[in-house]
Enzyme design. Structure first.
Site, mmCIF file in Angstrom:
data_model
loop_
_atom_site.group_PDB
_atom_site.id
_atom_site.type_symbol
_atom_site.label_atom_id
_atom_site.label_comp_id
_atom_site.label_asym_id
_atom_site.label_seq_id
_atom_site.Cartn_x
_atom_site.Cartn_y
_atom_site.Cartn_z
ATOM 1 N N GLU A 1 -25.774 14.347 -1.881
ATOM 2 C CA GLU A 1 -27.199 14.531 -1.569
ATOM 3 C C GLU A 1 -28.082 13.837 -2.610
ATOM 4 O OE1 GLU A 1 -28.959 18.476 -1.962
ATOM 5 O OE2 GLU A 1 -27.428 19.045 -3.422
ATOM 6 N N CYS B 1 0.825 -1.210 0.000
ATOM 7 C CA CYS B 1 0.000 0.000 0.000
ATOM 8 C C CYS B 1 0.860 1.260 0.000
ATOM 9 C CB CYS B 1 -0.915 -0.035 1.218
ATOM 10 S SG CYS B 1 -1.978 1.390 1.359
ATOM 11 N N HIS C 1 -26.582 20.486 0.765
ATOM 12 C CA HIS C 1 -26.667 21.114 -0.544
ATOM 13 C C HIS C 1 -25.607 22.189 -0.689
ATOM 14 C CE1 HIS C 1 -28.690 22.171 -4.225
ATOM 15 N NE2 HIS C 1 -28.718 23.445 -3.863
ATOM 16 N N CYS D 1 -1.751 1.763 -2.867
ATOM 17 C CA CYS D 1 -2.709 2.841 -2.578
ATOM 18 C C CYS D 1 -2.100 4.246 -2.609
ATOM 19 C CB CYS D 1 -3.329 2.669 -1.193
ATOM 20 S SG CYS D 1 -3.388 1.003 -0.551
ATOM 21 N N GLU E 1 -7.057 1.805 -12.872
ATOM 22 C CA GLU E 1 -6.544 2.978 -12.154
ATOM 23 C C GLU E 1 -5.263 3.502 -12.807
ATOM 24 O OE1 GLU E 1 -8.263 2.218 -7.651
ATOM 25 O OE2 GLU E 1 -6.205 1.633 -8.064
HETATM 26 P P1 FAD Z 1 1.537 -6.097 2.044
HETATM 27 O O1 FAD Z 1 1.151 -4.698 2.296
HETATM 28 O O2 FAD Z 1 1.753 -6.504 0.629
HETATM 29 O O3 FAD Z 1 2.841 -6.401 2.901
HETATM 30 C C1 FAD Z 1 3.538 -7.609 2.853
HETATM 31 C C2 FAD Z 1 4.989 -7.342 3.222
HETATM 32 O O4 FAD Z 1 5.638 -8.579 3.506
HETATM 33 C C3 FAD Z 1 5.779 -6.717 2.081
HETATM 34 O O5 FAD Z 1 6.579 -5.663 2.536
HETATM 35 C C4 FAD Z 1 6.656 -7.875 1.586
HETATM 36 O O6 FAD Z 1 7.833 -7.438 0.956
HETATM 37 C C5 FAD Z 1 6.919 -8.596 2.894
HETATM 38 N N1 FAD Z 1 7.324 -10.006 2.749
HETATM 39 C C6 FAD Z 1 6.885 -10.913 1.845
HETATM 40 N N2 FAD Z 1 7.477 -12.113 2.076
HETATM 41 C C7 FAD Z 1 8.304 -11.939 3.152
HETATM 42 C C8 FAD Z 1 9.167 -12.799 3.867
HETATM 43 N N3 FAD Z 1 9.300 -14.085 3.543
HETATM 44 N N4 FAD Z 1 9.858 -12.299 4.917
HETATM 45 C C9 FAD Z 1 9.749 -11.002 5.274
HETATM 46 N N5 FAD Z 1 8.934 -10.137 4.621
HETATM 47 C C10 FAD Z 1 8.224 -10.608 3.585
HETATM 48 N N6 FAD Z 1 -6.015 -1.205 -1.205
HETATM 49 C C11 FAD Z 1 -6.844 -0.245 -0.755
HETATM 50 O O7 FAD Z 1 -7.505 -0.451 0.269
HETATM 51 N N7 FAD Z 1 -6.996 0.952 -1.412
HETATM 52 C C12 FAD Z 1 -6.298 1.231 -2.526
HETATM 53 O O8 FAD Z 1 -6.450 2.320 -3.097
HETATM 54 C C13 FAD Z 1 -5.407 0.249 -3.024
HETATM 55 N N8 FAD Z 1 -4.681 0.502 -4.131
HETATM 56 C C14 FAD Z 1 -3.801 -0.438 -4.575
HETATM 57 C C15 FAD Z 1 -3.083 -0.168 -5.729
HETATM 58 C C16 FAD Z 1 -2.203 -1.090 -6.229
HETATM 59 C C17 FAD Z 1 -1.395 -0.759 -7.465
HETATM 60 C C18 FAD Z 1 -2.038 -2.333 -5.556
HETATM 61 C C19 FAD Z 1 -1.066 -3.351 -6.093
HETATM 62 C C20 FAD Z 1 -2.753 -2.618 -4.413
HETATM 63 C C21 FAD Z 1 -3.658 -1.679 -3.921
HETATM 64 N N9 FAD Z 1 -4.421 -1.927 -2.779
HETATM 65 C C22 FAD Z 1 -5.290 -0.975 -2.323
HETATM 66 C C23 FAD Z 1 -4.317 -3.212 -2.057
HETATM 67 C C24 FAD Z 1 -3.426 -3.073 -0.799
HETATM 68 O O9 FAD Z 1 -2.193 -2.505 -1.140
HETATM 69 C C25 FAD Z 1 -3.218 -4.448 -0.179
HETATM 70 O O10 FAD Z 1 -4.476 -5.055 0.030
HETATM 71 C C26 FAD Z 1 -2.474 -4.369 1.157
HETATM 72 O O11 FAD Z 1 -1.231 -3.762 1.019
HETATM 73 C C27 FAD Z 1 -2.301 -5.787 1.719
HETATM 74 O O12 FAD Z 1 -1.615 -5.721 2.949
HETATM 75 P P2 FAD Z 1 -0.849 -6.993 3.518
HETATM 76 O O13 FAD Z 1 -0.458 -6.653 4.911
HETATM 77 O O14 FAD Z 1 -1.623 -8.206 3.280
HETATM 78 O O15 FAD Z 1 0.470 -7.149 2.614
HETATM 79 P P1 NAP Z 2 -7.543 -8.807 -10.091
HETATM 80 O O1 NAP Z 2 -8.655 -8.105 -9.409
HETATM 81 O O2 NAP Z 2 -7.176 -10.157 -9.649
HETATM 82 O O3 NAP Z 2 -7.877 -8.847 -11.655
HETATM 83 C C1 NAP Z 2 -7.011 -9.381 -12.595
HETATM 84 C C2 NAP Z 2 -7.350 -8.817 -13.971
HETATM 85 O O4 NAP Z 2 -6.392 -9.279 -14.930
HETATM 86 C C3 NAP Z 2 -8.713 -9.264 -14.482
HETATM 87 O O5 NAP Z 2 -9.284 -8.206 -15.198
HETATM 88 C C4 NAP Z 2 -8.349 -10.444 -15.409
HETATM 89 O O6 NAP Z 2 -9.274 -10.617 -16.445
HETATM 90 C C5 NAP Z 2 -7.050 -9.943 -15.997
HETATM 91 N N1 NAP Z 2 -6.180 -11.025 -16.447
HETATM 92 C C6 NAP Z 2 -5.762 -12.096 -15.731
HETATM 93 N N2 NAP Z 2 -4.928 -12.850 -16.474
HETATM 94 C C7 NAP Z 2 -4.832 -12.265 -17.688
HETATM 95 C C8 NAP Z 2 -4.125 -12.558 -18.868
HETATM 96 N N3 NAP Z 2 -3.331 -13.623 -18.959
HETATM 97 N N4 NAP Z 2 -4.251 -11.723 -19.927
HETATM 98 C C9 NAP Z 2 -5.043 -10.637 -19.845
HETATM 99 N N5 NAP Z 2 -5.733 -10.288 -18.745
HETATM 100 C C10 NAP Z 2 -5.634 -11.089 -17.668
HETATM 101 O O7 NAP Z 2 -6.191 -7.996 -10.017
HETATM 102 P P2 NAP Z 2 -5.660 -6.553 -9.656
HETATM 103 O O8 NAP Z 2 -6.234 -5.483 -10.496
HETATM 104 O O9 NAP Z 2 -4.207 -6.751 -9.673
HETATM 105 O O10 NAP Z 2 -6.124 -6.287 -8.171
HETATM 106 C C11 NAP Z 2 -5.706 -7.118 -7.118
HETATM 107 C C12 NAP Z 2 -6.377 -6.675 -5.852
HETATM 108 O O11 NAP Z 2 -5.750 -5.498 -5.357
HETATM 109 C C13 NAP Z 2 -7.845 -6.345 -6.033
HETATM 110 O O12 NAP Z 2 -8.650 -7.459 -5.785
HETATM 111 C C14 NAP Z 2 -8.073 -5.247 -5.037
HETATM 112 O O13 NAP Z 2 -8.669 -5.756 -3.877
HETATM 113 C C15 NAP Z 2 -6.698 -4.692 -4.708
HETATM 114 N N6 NAP Z 2 -6.646 -3.307 -5.200
HETATM 115 C C16 NAP Z 2 -7.471 -2.381 -4.633
HETATM 116 C C17 NAP Z 2 -7.488 -1.088 -5.112
HETATM 117 C C18 NAP Z 2 -8.415 -0.070 -4.488
HETATM 118 O O14 NAP Z 2 -8.905 -0.302 -3.405
HETATM 119 N N7 NAP Z 2 -8.687 1.045 -5.148
HETATM 120 C C19 NAP Z 2 -6.677 -0.733 -6.163
HETATM 121 C C20 NAP Z 2 -5.852 -1.686 -6.718
HETATM 122 C C21 NAP Z 2 -5.840 -2.986 -6.228
HETATM 123 P P3 NAP Z 2 -10.505 -11.679 -16.323
HETATM 124 O O15 NAP Z 2 -11.583 -10.978 -15.556
HETATM 125 O O16 NAP Z 2 -10.844 -11.949 -17.735
HETATM 126 O O17 NAP Z 2 -9.971 -12.895 -15.594
#
Ligand code: FAD
Ligand code: NAP
Length: 510
Positions: free
Chosen positions: A490, A75, A485, A80, A220
């Site tokens: 709203e 995140c 408003h 995020c 996004e």
């Molecule tokens: P993470 O935050 O992924 O943390 C896991 C940590 O463990 C990492 O630092 C990793 O390097 C470390 N780790 C892994 N393996 C090991 C190991 N063996 N030993 C030590 N450390 C290790 N969520 C929202 O709510 N709002 C958003 O707007 C949003 N936007 C997102 C945008 C993007 C592009 C992405 C990819 C995700 C987004 N998410 C968003 C999802 C959100 O980031 C994740 O759901 C959240 O970070 C998950 O938290 P976590 O604690 O499970 O793992």
């Molecule tokens: P995701 O929700 O798992 O979706 C994967 C996408 O990739 C789907 O549209 C899928 O299509 C497509 N896809 C998979 N394999 C493919 C292939 N071989 N070729 C072309 N398209 C393929 O993945 P994500 O967008 O990475 O998000 C992961 C999670 O992160 C989300 O579930 C969300 O909870 C979190 N996240 C949250 C936010 C937020 O809160 N604003 C922002 C970013 C991420 P099909 O539908 O056809 O399978």
């Protein structure tokens, strides 16, 4: 004052609390958390408040392109935070265009400098990395920059960047290792693409970009790339935003198209070739026409989902069971795994939303149950979320499709409205996709099952209504609430046209 608050809380949680520095018995730690992201940091800090001996291991494996970052997890570093900041940066471009209509003298065309934005965002992220380190120190959580793997049920081997190994034992272990972007298999040249782990850390503009995927990350990222003026395309093989209300999802992509993102519908990549010019030639199959098409791009970004970080933890040595299909850890309602003293929270846990606030809350509640007297479980129902696309989409509860599936079409009432945000009026912005949908039960007071909002600041609008859903709010209660408003929110309070009526749902005046 802060000390007093801490004292009161310790008292409130009973005799086991308030014992900072308590020996961890025959183990090094009372709690060892693997993963210092959203869930892991929250859990470890909360546990330390109970005076327990807590350590958190965090280690970032660089992306295949070599991008690396600091403490805080997905995140903070590659999710995020940089995403929302770049989204905001892109929206400022709209504001500049609107500003002219409000009398601001801005010489057009305005130019965007990727390097300036990226540098500012990266500096902010680095300040958050530092902030997390300080917080861990303040709360007496031991931070270890080590990669953890299981040796046995209570022993973790931590390995440093230099390859030095340390053995750590703990009574309780929390797995919070999150996920990483997937790369496709069997697509020659896939390695030329980048992922969301790289995009926020690019120093130079990605230029003409193809984003492949159709969910949160893809939409996004394609949205803010378009917003900062880059030639951006999105390749969708099936439907946008699977799992979301599809009427809303298509309004989101309709807006993106009108905003300038090119969408290749029903297309799937076949091959990527690196040309002498350094550009990437992408060959894809149009699934509708069965024809192969090609075009060159400066950058290709894979956004095809995320894989849980469970493969390298040697979980078999600890008896932790995975779902073989998803690779996620199987958990019970208390986040417990198949090994009774090992828990899993956040993105690696099976069936949980992949969102930061759920990981944080699950981590905190788990710490309360482990070391306080709490029995409160995490409630994963009706979690609100927002997709930060150029026109944002926020929702909570059931989609129309899911409500119909669960209750049947005759038992569902849909209230809806197309509205025009006041902010769009003077600026003459197109509001065709500004739409609200409320899914209710049809009987009696019409309990609200889902709320969907497309418009400005959708996350801010939806957050408060999420409370309503938790409290089983009904349509009649909502309709008796007076709106603020002039706002877009709203319009939710004013919803009065049902889909069933077939009446025009366009809001025409204030
Ligand atoms: P993470 O935050 O992924 O943390 C896991 C940590 O463990 C990492 O630092 C990793 O390097 C470390 N780790 C892994 N393996 C090991 C190991 N063996 N030993 C030590 N450390 C290790 N969520 C929202 O709510 N709002 C958003 O707007 C949003 N936007 C997102 C945008 C993007 C592009 C992405 C990819 C995700 C987004 N998410 C968003 C999802 C959100 O980031 C994740 O759901 C959240 O970070 C998950 O938290 P976590 O604690 O499970 O793992
Ligand atoms: P995701 O929700 O798992 O979706 C994967 C996408 O990739 C789907 O549209 C899928 O299509 C497509 N896809 C998979 N394999 C493919 C292939 N071989 N070729 C072309 N398209 C393929 O993945 P994500 O967008 O990475 O998000 C992961 C999670 O992160 C989300 O579930 C969300 O909870 C979190 N996240 C949250 C936010 C937020 O809160 N604003 C922002 C970013 C991420 P099909 O539908 O056809 O399978």
């Amino acid at each position: 004052m802060a000390a007093l608050r801490l004292w009161s809380r310790r008292r409130a949680v009973g005799p086991r609390a308030g014992v900072r520095g308590l020996a961890a018995g025959r183990h090094d730690y009372d709690l060892l958390v693997i993963g210092g992201g959203s869930g892991g940091l929250a859990c470890s800090k909360e546990a330390a408040q109970y005076g327990r001996k807590v350590a958190v291991l965090d280690y970032v494996e660089p992306s295949p392109k070599g991008t690396r970052w600091g403490l805080g997890g997905t995140c903070v570093n590659v999710g995020c935070i940089p995403k929302k900041l770049m989204h905001h940066g892109a929206l400022l471009g709209n504001a500049i265009k609107d500003a002219k209509k409000y009398g601001w003298d801005i010489s057009l065309p305005v130019r965007h400098d990727w390097g300036v934005m990226a540098n500012a965002v990266q500096n902010h992220v680095k300040s958050l990395n530092w902030g997390h380190l300080v917080q861990l120190q303040d709360k007496k959580v031991k931070y270890l920059n080590l990669k953890g793997v299981f040796v046995d049920q209570h022993t973790i081997q931590g390995e440093s960047k230099k390859g030095e190994k340390t053995l750590l034992t703990a009574k309780n272990i929390v797995l919070a290792t999150g996920g990483r972007p997937r790369y496709p298999v069997n697509i020659p040249g896939a390695e030329f693409g980048i992922s969301s782990d790289d995009i926020f850390w690019l120093r130079d503009s990605p230029g003409k970009t193809l984003v492949i995927g159709a969910s949160y990350v893809a939409l996004e990222c394609a949205g803010f790339l378009t917003g900062v003026g880059l030639d951006t395309s999105l390749m969708i093989r099936s439907i946008p935003l699977r799992g979301f209300d599809q009427q809303m999802a298509h309004l989101v992509t309709d807006y993106m198209t009108s905003y300038g993102t090119r969408i290749f519908w029903k297309c799937t990549p076949v091959k990527i070739e690196k040309m002498n010019s350094g550009k990437l030639q992408v060959i894809w199959k149009n699934l509708a026409s069965d024809i192969e098409e090609r075009e060159s791009f400066d950058t290709v970004m894979w956004a095809i989902g995320r894989a849980p970080e469970t493969q390298n933890l040697c979980l078999d040595k600890a008896g932790v069971r995975l779902n073989p299909e998803t690779g996620k850890v199987i958990v019970g309602a208390g986040e417990e795994t198949s090994a009774s003293h090992i828990y899993a929270i956040g993105d690696i846990a099976e069936g949980r939303p992949e969102l930061t606030p759920t990981a944080i809350k699950a981590g905190k509640l788990l710490a309360h149950r482990l070391f306080g007297r709490s029995t409160q479980l995490m409630d994963y129902d009706n979690v609100a979320t927002t997709v930060f696309t150029p026109l944002e989409y926020g929702c909570v509860g059931l989609s129309e499709e899911e409500a119909v599936r669960r209750y049947g079409e005759d038992s569902i009432e849909i209230y809806h409205a197309y509205y025009k945000p006041l902010e769009f009026m003077v600026a003459e912005r197109d509001a065709t996709q500004c739409y609200i949908k409320m899914v209710c039960l049809r009987e009696d007071d019409q309990r609200i099952l889902g709320l969907h909002f497309i418009g400005l600041n959708a996350g801010e609008v939806i957050q408060g209504f999420a409370l309503g859903l938790k409290c089983n709010a009904t349509y009649s209660q909502l309709a008796s609430t007076v709106g603020i408003h002039p706002t877009s929110a709203e319009e939710v309070n004013k919803l009065n046209i049902t889909k069933r009526s077939g009446l025009d749902a366009t809001v025409t005046s204030c």
